[in-house]
Design an enzyme around this catalytic site. Structure first.
Site, mmCIF file in Angstrom:
data_model
loop_
_atom_site.group_PDB
_atom_site.id
_atom_site.type_symbol
_atom_site.label_atom_id
_atom_site.label_comp_id
_atom_site.label_asym_id
_atom_site.label_seq_id
_atom_site.Cartn_x
_atom_site.Cartn_y
_atom_site.Cartn_z
ATOM 1 N N SER A 130 -5.925 1.718 -2.280
ATOM 2 C CA SER A 130 -7.032 0.894 -2.776
ATOM 3 C C SER A 130 -7.331 -0.185 -1.753
ATOM 4 O O SER A 130 -6.478 -1.017 -1.447
ATOM 5 C CB SER A 130 -6.674 0.264 -4.129
ATOM 6 N N ASN A 145 -0.499 5.287 2.927
ATOM 7 C CA ASN A 145 -0.847 5.810 1.607
ATOM 8 C C ASN A 145 -2.068 6.693 1.746
ATOM 9 O O ASN A 145 -3.032 6.335 2.430
ATOM 10 C CB ASN A 145 -1.127 4.649 0.637
ATOM 11 N N GLU A 160 1.149 -8.095 2.879
ATOM 12 C CA GLU A 160 0.982 -7.179 3.998
ATOM 13 C C GLU A 160 1.331 -7.876 5.307
ATOM 14 O O GLU A 160 0.957 -9.034 5.526
ATOM 15 C CB GLU A 160 -0.455 -6.652 4.083
ATOM 16 N N SER A 210 0.838 -1.180 0.000
ATOM 17 C CA SER A 210 0.000 0.000 0.000
ATOM 18 C C SER A 210 0.885 1.245 0.000
ATOM 19 O O SER A 210 1.769 1.404 0.822
ATOM 20 C CB SER A 210 -0.904 0.007 1.238
ATOM 21 N N GLY A 211 0.630 2.117 -0.954
ATOM 22 C CA GLY A 211 1.448 3.316 -1.091
ATOM 23 C C GLY A 211 2.600 3.189 -2.044
ATOM 24 O O GLY A 211 3.390 4.125 -2.196
#
Length: 1437
Positions: free
Chosen positions: A214, A210, A441, A161-162
């Protein structure tokens, strides 16, 4: 060769470091087996070595630093990959790097100008191996492979993420929309791009990592037709994070759409939603961060609404969607209170404002909603019981309802987008899928969402590993290598742990079906199944926790907390609440397919019956199903991989954190790709390249034709271990490190040769020095002896000269004494004689003065006597005359009494008065002139001081006036330039609109023809059309002949004209423009059809038939348009109709009333044709643009090969072979070689065809200059853009080739006199870029010279070329980072007005002007009309 030999003194190695992960060090001594320490140039100075396997990794040669493909490195390991990425990211500002088939994209956290349409044009149609790494390069590779092989493609974008996954997917879709559509985006491409802001608003949120993360996965299939154009799209989503709707962690936000609605609460259409600031809603204020810096929620909502409109969602439907979202916000504010003796019964106050607003917005019954939010229905013994829920359970039911509504709304929106994106032109022939999915993650606390995400990444990593292995296997089979199977880490065991029977998901679903299932019992089952019996290698139990488990993933070891797993897997909402919502007309559509579509994506609905509940699908099962469908889709396509990397957690631009980067490289599979490549033969060379590079190591015949035989003969001697290399059909393959060993042998060979050369040169220099010393000694002796002889001769000369000087001096002294005495005597005599003469002169002056006084006195006495006598005489005369006057007065008084006499006298007096007045005026004028002249002559000269002051003041005044005049002149010139620029800009915009209108008109005609062809049978229609065309042509000729023979000649003009009947107005232009043959048309004199047509118009105008004249002009415009459309690919015919349109425009303008006012020779037209003149002006622009479009279409694909790749100077690049070449990627087109490759002759041939066509039609030179100015700009910008994106072109030898190619184009332009229109000036950026490649790039003086020379290049272009500069031989060096920084510092102080862009705008169009040039007076008898024009039915009158 043993790799231990590479550990020699001066070699570079990588040492582990706790902060920087890896640091570089140099060996101070050679390594030999048995040593326990390596002496290094570090702080501690030693590195422990237990065995050869403990040796640190070796560093790559400096020449490979910043390589754009990681697999091209000689040593493939983690520190080399990390260092190369860091160098490219920080030193070169390059965020993209290839790693075999993977594109590694590092998020710069900054806006970079590398995504414009000019960049898309530069990458379109280019080979992936030739261009710099870019997301557009991957998209182009997928697009070309799809169109060539007609096989579906997939682009898999993953990362943390980011890391920039959403942005990369967005740019990929934009590339397909531009390349797969027309020049202007059609509705399908616009809809595909419009889906991005909608999905971002309802599916993206701010997280700690981020600002636009999404929170779902999506796979978009973009369908393409037979011609490669986009005809539709379809979107699939995965695992929406619905828990974010009701809970956000600290410093995070809910989905963007909620904040956008709150920001627009003051809009009139939003006031009915009763919204407030996001701080006042429970579902939006939990994170504490309401605003994202740099974003405007109000403008984002407007962009979202515009996207809905593009996708066909009506405004009322949009407001209904926003109404549901606002209701979700109000639902979160419903206050659930606790009552009862045990204080565990939940209830909602009847006057709860939030519940009332929620019920009103959705149109549901408020009391029922309040009742069922706090109660549940149970089935006990066949009876239905209603049981109140506790406060915590009621809050859970409320949040579950909110999540369910949002999930259903998200699913409905995706379905609505898919219906809008669905193809309307039949089934797509193939598609390209873009997968934007979450990366691996791991957080401090990992739950069900991270478990599903990491499971998906396990599946994708397995597919990735097998695909990479498959490509390697294909390469080895194609080259017919004898190879052993490459072992790679397969994560099938970890996947079986999760998805197999009695795996984690299976046990979780089983526990969810239990009436009293809990997270604790599920975890105990996991321990019993995977630890007690046969321990699973990828499953562990934490030491200090009994409510968690550990999974050993391919990327990292992750600990999952089991709290909430069952609730999130069930994702249930009570059926009573759903039934209430189904009764609402507003949200009924969201729940009408509850049993199938919605449940698959958003969980289950819980009712009171256990049997029904047990058959509901869990979230984990649904996710496994959708993931399996995705994997099946990916396995049926050709995948392309993009791995996004987050360089730091601070979101700072161009800040590189090695620890975070290595962690992501391990997680995303980049290092696994390196490991698979290193396990095989990562370095591969063609035999020709290997021969050119290592020729000095080979033995035998040194011929390029026998390169393969030489390589096969010499390599076993160079590398004794046969397992370290392998021969293929066209290439030779090496293990990791062997290229570095060959480089070392080559360097050693060159070192020995250099030593021999140095010894020979030093001996020659010593001998030469000895010979020079001997010669110098003899020469010095000779010159010294001569100097002594010359010194003796000089002494004798000085002695003789001294005697002569003494004699002469003495003579001069005596003579000077004599002359002095003589001069004194003469002076005394002269003074004495002068005194005597002055005394005599004074006496004479006194005597003359006495005589003069006597004469003056005597004259005065005589004059006084004369005056007295004259006065007496005058007195006597006055007395006599007075007496005579009195007599005359009496007589005049008598005569005055007569009237006639009085009139005559008065008349005479008037005449005399006029004469006297005239004389007086003349006299006064003459006296004034004389007076001024006299004053001028008599005026005394002013003193010197006053004159200088006046001159100084006058000079200052003149200077001030000159400065003011200069300022006014500059202001006027600036204003004129600004007005000219504004006029050019408006003209450019107008011509652009005209070009767009022409394109749309052409598209409309094509669609109309297609519809006609589908309605009527093709064969019959063609036959009928041919017969009708022939019959019509014959009928029209007959009709025209009859009309002309029967026409009267009543109206005649002063000059002969052409005459035709009124009924033939629209026929003659078609015959003159449409039905003429190409060969006949090109043989006509320039502008003849337009001249004949104008004579017919003038005849009709002279006859008074204005309708006839206008219809002729209108038919001419229509026929010219049809002719341009008919010959849309013919340069010569387009130039022909351009000439006729210009001639007809000038003739009509010449005979317009405005132009013929000052001309007696021309007769103005009485018909108003001003609108037709404007139409003809637009038609001229259209023909000019079509002419350029044809030539640009022919030049587009040959500019780069001809200017950049062709080698007209033979042998220049033969010795410049790149050290390590990039591996050819699968699917890349083979380039044309040899005689098939385009050269500069091809470009000049295309330009020559246009020049011939324009010259044949005798078009003005200004139009030719404008046309070639536009084309040379296209050539220069296309070549420069490709040069800025191709590393293999940025070298000294290639720069010389390009400069020679450009000089050929310059010479061609000058030979045809086209340099005056700026055609040569547009080549200046390309020329300066080539000069930059050839100039020195070492010292600060070189940097200043580069900045002063490259004035036509922007700062980014200069830095980019210096960054890409690659030495292709040992005699050249790479540009250092310090030199690039010096150039950047100098560029900051340069204010040249250049926009800071990287690539030039290839689509830039210069406005064209058609200057009015009045033609000569046109007469019918001057025209020679050939029979090929087929207008014999016209006659001269």
């Amino acid at each position: 060769m043993a790799s231990l030999e590479l550990y020699s003194k001066g070699a570079s190695v990588w040492i582990p470091d706790p902060d920087a992960v890896w640091v570089s060090a140099l060996l101070l001594q050679d390594y030999s087996p048995g040593k326990k320490h390596l002496p290094l140039q570090l702080t501690n100075g030693k590195y422990p070595v237990g065995s050869p396997s403990d040796l640190p990794p070796l560093g790559n040669p400096d020449i490979l630093e910043g390589e754009n493909d990681l697999t091209a490195l000689s040593f493939l390991h983690e520190p080399a990959v990390l260092h190369n990425l860091r160098v490219r990211f920080l030193d070169y500002n390059s965020i993209y790097t290839y790693c075999g088939i993977v594109l590694v994209a590092i998020n710069p956290y900054d806006q970079l100008p590398i995504y414009g349409e000019e960049v898309i044009d530069a990458y379109s149609g280019q080979d992936m191996a030739d261009m710099e790494p870019h997301i557009f390069s991957v998209a182009e590779e997928a697009y070309r492979t799809m169109t060539r092989e007609e096989k579906n493609q997939s682009i898999i974008i993953s990362g943390e993420s980011g890391s920039g996954k959403t942005v990369s997917a967005k740019f990929t879709m934009r590339y397909f929309a531009v390349v797969g559509g027309a020049a202007q985006q059609t509705s399908v491409e616009e809809r595909v791009l419009a889906s991005n802001p909608i999905m971002e608003s309802i599916g993206n949120a701010k997280t700690t990592r981020n600002d636009n993360s999404s929170r779902f996965g999506k796979y978009i299939e973009i369908g393409f037709g037979r011609k490669g154009d986009i005809i539709g799209a379809n979107m699939r989503t995965y695992l929406l994070e619905k828990s974010r709707v009701v809970f956000q962690a600290s410093a995070e936000r809910n989905y963007h759409i909620f904040y956008q609605l709150c920001a627009s609460r003051e809009l009139p259409e939003m006031r009915s939603f009763k919204l407030d600031a996001p701080e006042h809603f429970r579902y939006t204020n939990q994170g504490g961060d309401m605003q994202i810096s740099g974003t405007d929620d109000l403008s984002d909502l407007e962009r979202t609404r515009n996207a809905f409109t593009v996708l066909g969602v009506q405004p009322d439907q949009q407001m209904e969607l926003f109404r549901i979202l606002a209701a979700v916000l109000h639902l979160g504010n419903v206050n659930i209170q606790i009552s009862g003796r045990s204080s565990d019964k939940g209830y909602i106050d009847a006057g709860d404002r939030s519940l009332a607003i929620f019920s009103k917005l959705l149109g549901v019954d408020g009391p029922q909603m309040a009742h069922w939010l706090c109660h549940r229905r149970l089935a006990v013994g066949g009876e239905m019981l209603i049981k109140p829920m506790s406060g915590q359970q009621a809050v859970g039911a409320r949040d579950a309802l909110a999540k369910h509504i949002y999930g259903q709304l998200f699913t409905w929106t995706v379905q609505r987008l898919n219906s809008a994106l669905r193809s309307q032109r039949g089934k797509a022939r193939s598609f390209i899928g873009v997968l934007d999915i979450y990366g691996f993650e791991t957080f401090d606390r990992n739950s069900f969402e991270q478990f599903c995400i990491n499971y998906a990444n396990e599946k994708l990593q397995q597919q990735f590993n097998r695909h990479v292995f498959h490509l390697e296997q294909e390469e080895y089979i194609r080259e017919e290598l004898v190879w052993s199977r490459i072992e790679f880490s397969d994560n099938q065991q970890c996947i079986n742990l999760i998805e197999a029977q009695l795996g984690l998901f299976d046990l979780l679903d089983e526990e969810c079906r239990m009436p009293k299932g809990s997270d604790e019992s599920w975890v105990r089952k996991l321990y019993d199944q995977h630890l007690t019996g046969k321990p699973h290698p990828h499953f562990r139990k934490p030491r200090m926790s009994n409510s968690a488990f550990i999974v050993l993933h391919f990327a990292d070891t992750v600990q999952y907390e089991c709290d909430g797993f069952l609730d999130k897997n069930r994702d249930t909402v009570f059926e009573e609440l759903i039934n209430i919502l189904k009764a609402s007309q507003l949200v009924a559509e969201l729940f009408q397919q509850q049993g199938n579509v919605s449940s698959v994506a958003n969980g289950s609905v819980r009712s009171g019956k256990r049997a029904t509940r047990e058959h509901k699908l869990t979230v984990g099962f649904q996710f496994r199903q959708s993931l399996q469908m995705l994997m099946d889709t990916l396995n049926s396509t050709t995948p392309h991989y993009v791995r996004c990397i987050k360089p730091n957690d601070l979101k700072e631009p161009f800040l590189f954190d090695p620890g975070r980067t290595v962690q992501q490289l391990r997680a995303c599979g980049v290092l696994e790709t390196i490991r698979i490549s290193a396990a095989g033969f990562p370095s591969r060379w063609t035999y020709e390249e290997f021969f050119s590079r290592y020729r000095l190591l080979l033995r035998g015949p040194q011929s390029l034709d026998q390169a393969q035989a030489s390589c096969r003969q010499a390599l076993p001697e160079l590398i004794p271990d046969p397992d370290q290399f392998c021969f293929g059909k066209t290439k030779v393959f090496f293990r990791a490190g062997q290229v570095a060993f060959l480089e070392r042998l080559r360097a050693e060979k060159l070192r020995v040769a250099a030593m021999i050369i140095q010894s020979r040169v030093r001996g020659w220099l010593a001998r030469t020095r000895y010979t020079r010393i001997c010669w110098a000694t003899v020469t010095i002796q000779r010159y010294w002896r001569g100097a002594l002889a010359r010194r003796l001769a000089l002494t004798l000369r000085y002695s003789k000269a001294a005697l002569v000087i003494q004699k002469t001096y003495r003579m001069v002294v005596v003579r000077q004494l004599f002359l002095m005495i003589r001069q004194a005597t003469i002076t005394i005599q002269a003074f004495t004689r002068g005194t005597l003469e002055r005394r005599r002169y004074r006496l004479l002056v006194a005597e003359r003065a006495a005589v003069l006084l006597q004469a003056r006195v005597r004259g005065w006495l005589a004059r006084r006597a004369y005056r007295r006598v004259r006065a007496a005489v005058v007195f006597m005369q006055c007395c006599v005359r007075r007496r005579a006057a009195r007599r005359e007065l009496l007589k005049l008084k008598t005569e005055a009494r007569s009237v006639e006499k009085y009139r005559e006298l008065n008349k005479g007096m008037e005449v005399k008065l006029m004469q006297l007045q005239l004389r007086a005026d003349q006299g006064v004028g003459e006296r004034m002139i004389q007076k001024l002249e006299s004053q001028k002559h008599e005026k005394p000269q002013p003193c010197t001081v006053i004159s200088e002051k006046e001159v100084e003041e006058r000079r200052r005044a003149e200077e001030k006036a000159a400065q003011e005049i200069l300022q006014l002149t500059q202001a006027v010139s600036q204003a004129s330039a600004a007005l000219g620029a504004a006029l050019d800009e408006e003209r450019r915009k107008y011509q652009g609109l005209l070009r767009d209108f022409t394109r749309l008109e052409q598209r409309y005609d094509n669609l109309r023809e297609m519809s006609l062809l589908t309605e009527v049978d093709t064969h019959n229609h063609t036959t009928t059309q041919t017969l009708t065309h022939t019959h019509t042509h014959t009928h029209l000729q007959t009709k025209l002949s009859q009309a002309i023979s029967g026409s009267s000649s009543a109206a005649q003009h002063q000059v002969p004209v052409m005459k035709a009947d009124t009924s033939s107005a629209s026929v003659f232009p078609k015959i003159a423009f449409l039905y003429i043959r190409v060969d006949s048309a090109l043989s006509l004199p320039p502008g003849l059809p337009a001249s004949v047509l104008f004579l017919c118009v003038r005849q009709a105008d002279c006859s008074g038939d204005q309708t006839h004249a206008r219809s002729l002009c209108s038919a001419a415009v229509t026929a010219l348009k049809a002719a341009l459309k008919k010959h849309s690919n013919d340069v010569h015919m387009t130039a022909l109709w351009l000439k006729n349109a210009c001639v007809l425009h000038d003739l009509l303008t010449q005979h317009s009333p405005k132009q013929t006012i000052d001309s007696d020779e021309l007769a103005p037209l009485t018909t108003d044709v001003s609108d037709l003149i404007r139409a003809l002006s637009d038609l001229c622009i259209q023909a000019y643009q079509q002419l350029l479009s044809i030539t640009e279409k022919h030049l587009q694909n040959i500019i780069v090969p001809a200017l950049l790749e062709s080698e007209i100077i033979p042998g220049l690049s033969g010795s410049a072979v790149k050290l390590v070449t990039s591996r050819k990627r699968a699917g890349s087109d083979p380039r044309a070689v040899g005689g098939d490759a385009p050269t500069m002759a091809s470009v000049l041939r295309k330009l020559g065809a246009l020049h011939t066509a324009l010259s044949r039609q005798d078009l003005p030179p200004t139009q030719m200059e404008q046309a070639f100015h536009q084309l040379t700009y296209l050539i220069s910008s296309s070549a420069l853009n490709s040069l800025l994106l191709r590393k293999d072109m940025c070298c000294w030898s290639r720069g010389m080739q390009i400069r020679y190619n450009v000089s050929l184009l310059e010479e061609w332009l000058r030979s045809r006199g086209l340099q005056a229109g700026g055609a040569v000036a547009t080549l200046e950026p390309l020329i300066q870029a080539v000069q930059l490649l050839q100039a020195g790039k070492k010292t600060e003086g070189d940097a200043q010279a580069l900045v002063q020379t490259c004035t036509a290049l922007s700062g980014q272009q200069i830095v980019k070329i210096l960054t890409l500069y690659t030495p292709h031989s040992d005699l050249d060096e790479r540009v250092t980072v310090n030199f690039i920084r010096t150039v950047q510092g100098l560029l900051k102080g340069r204010s040249d007005g250049h926009p800071q862009h990287l690539l030039m705008d290839v689509r830039r169009v210069f406005p064209v002007t058609f200057p009015y040039s009045p033609p000569s007076v046109l007469h019918a008898e001057q025209l020679v009309i050939p029979d090929s024009l087929k207008i014999s039915f016209l006659r001269r009158v």
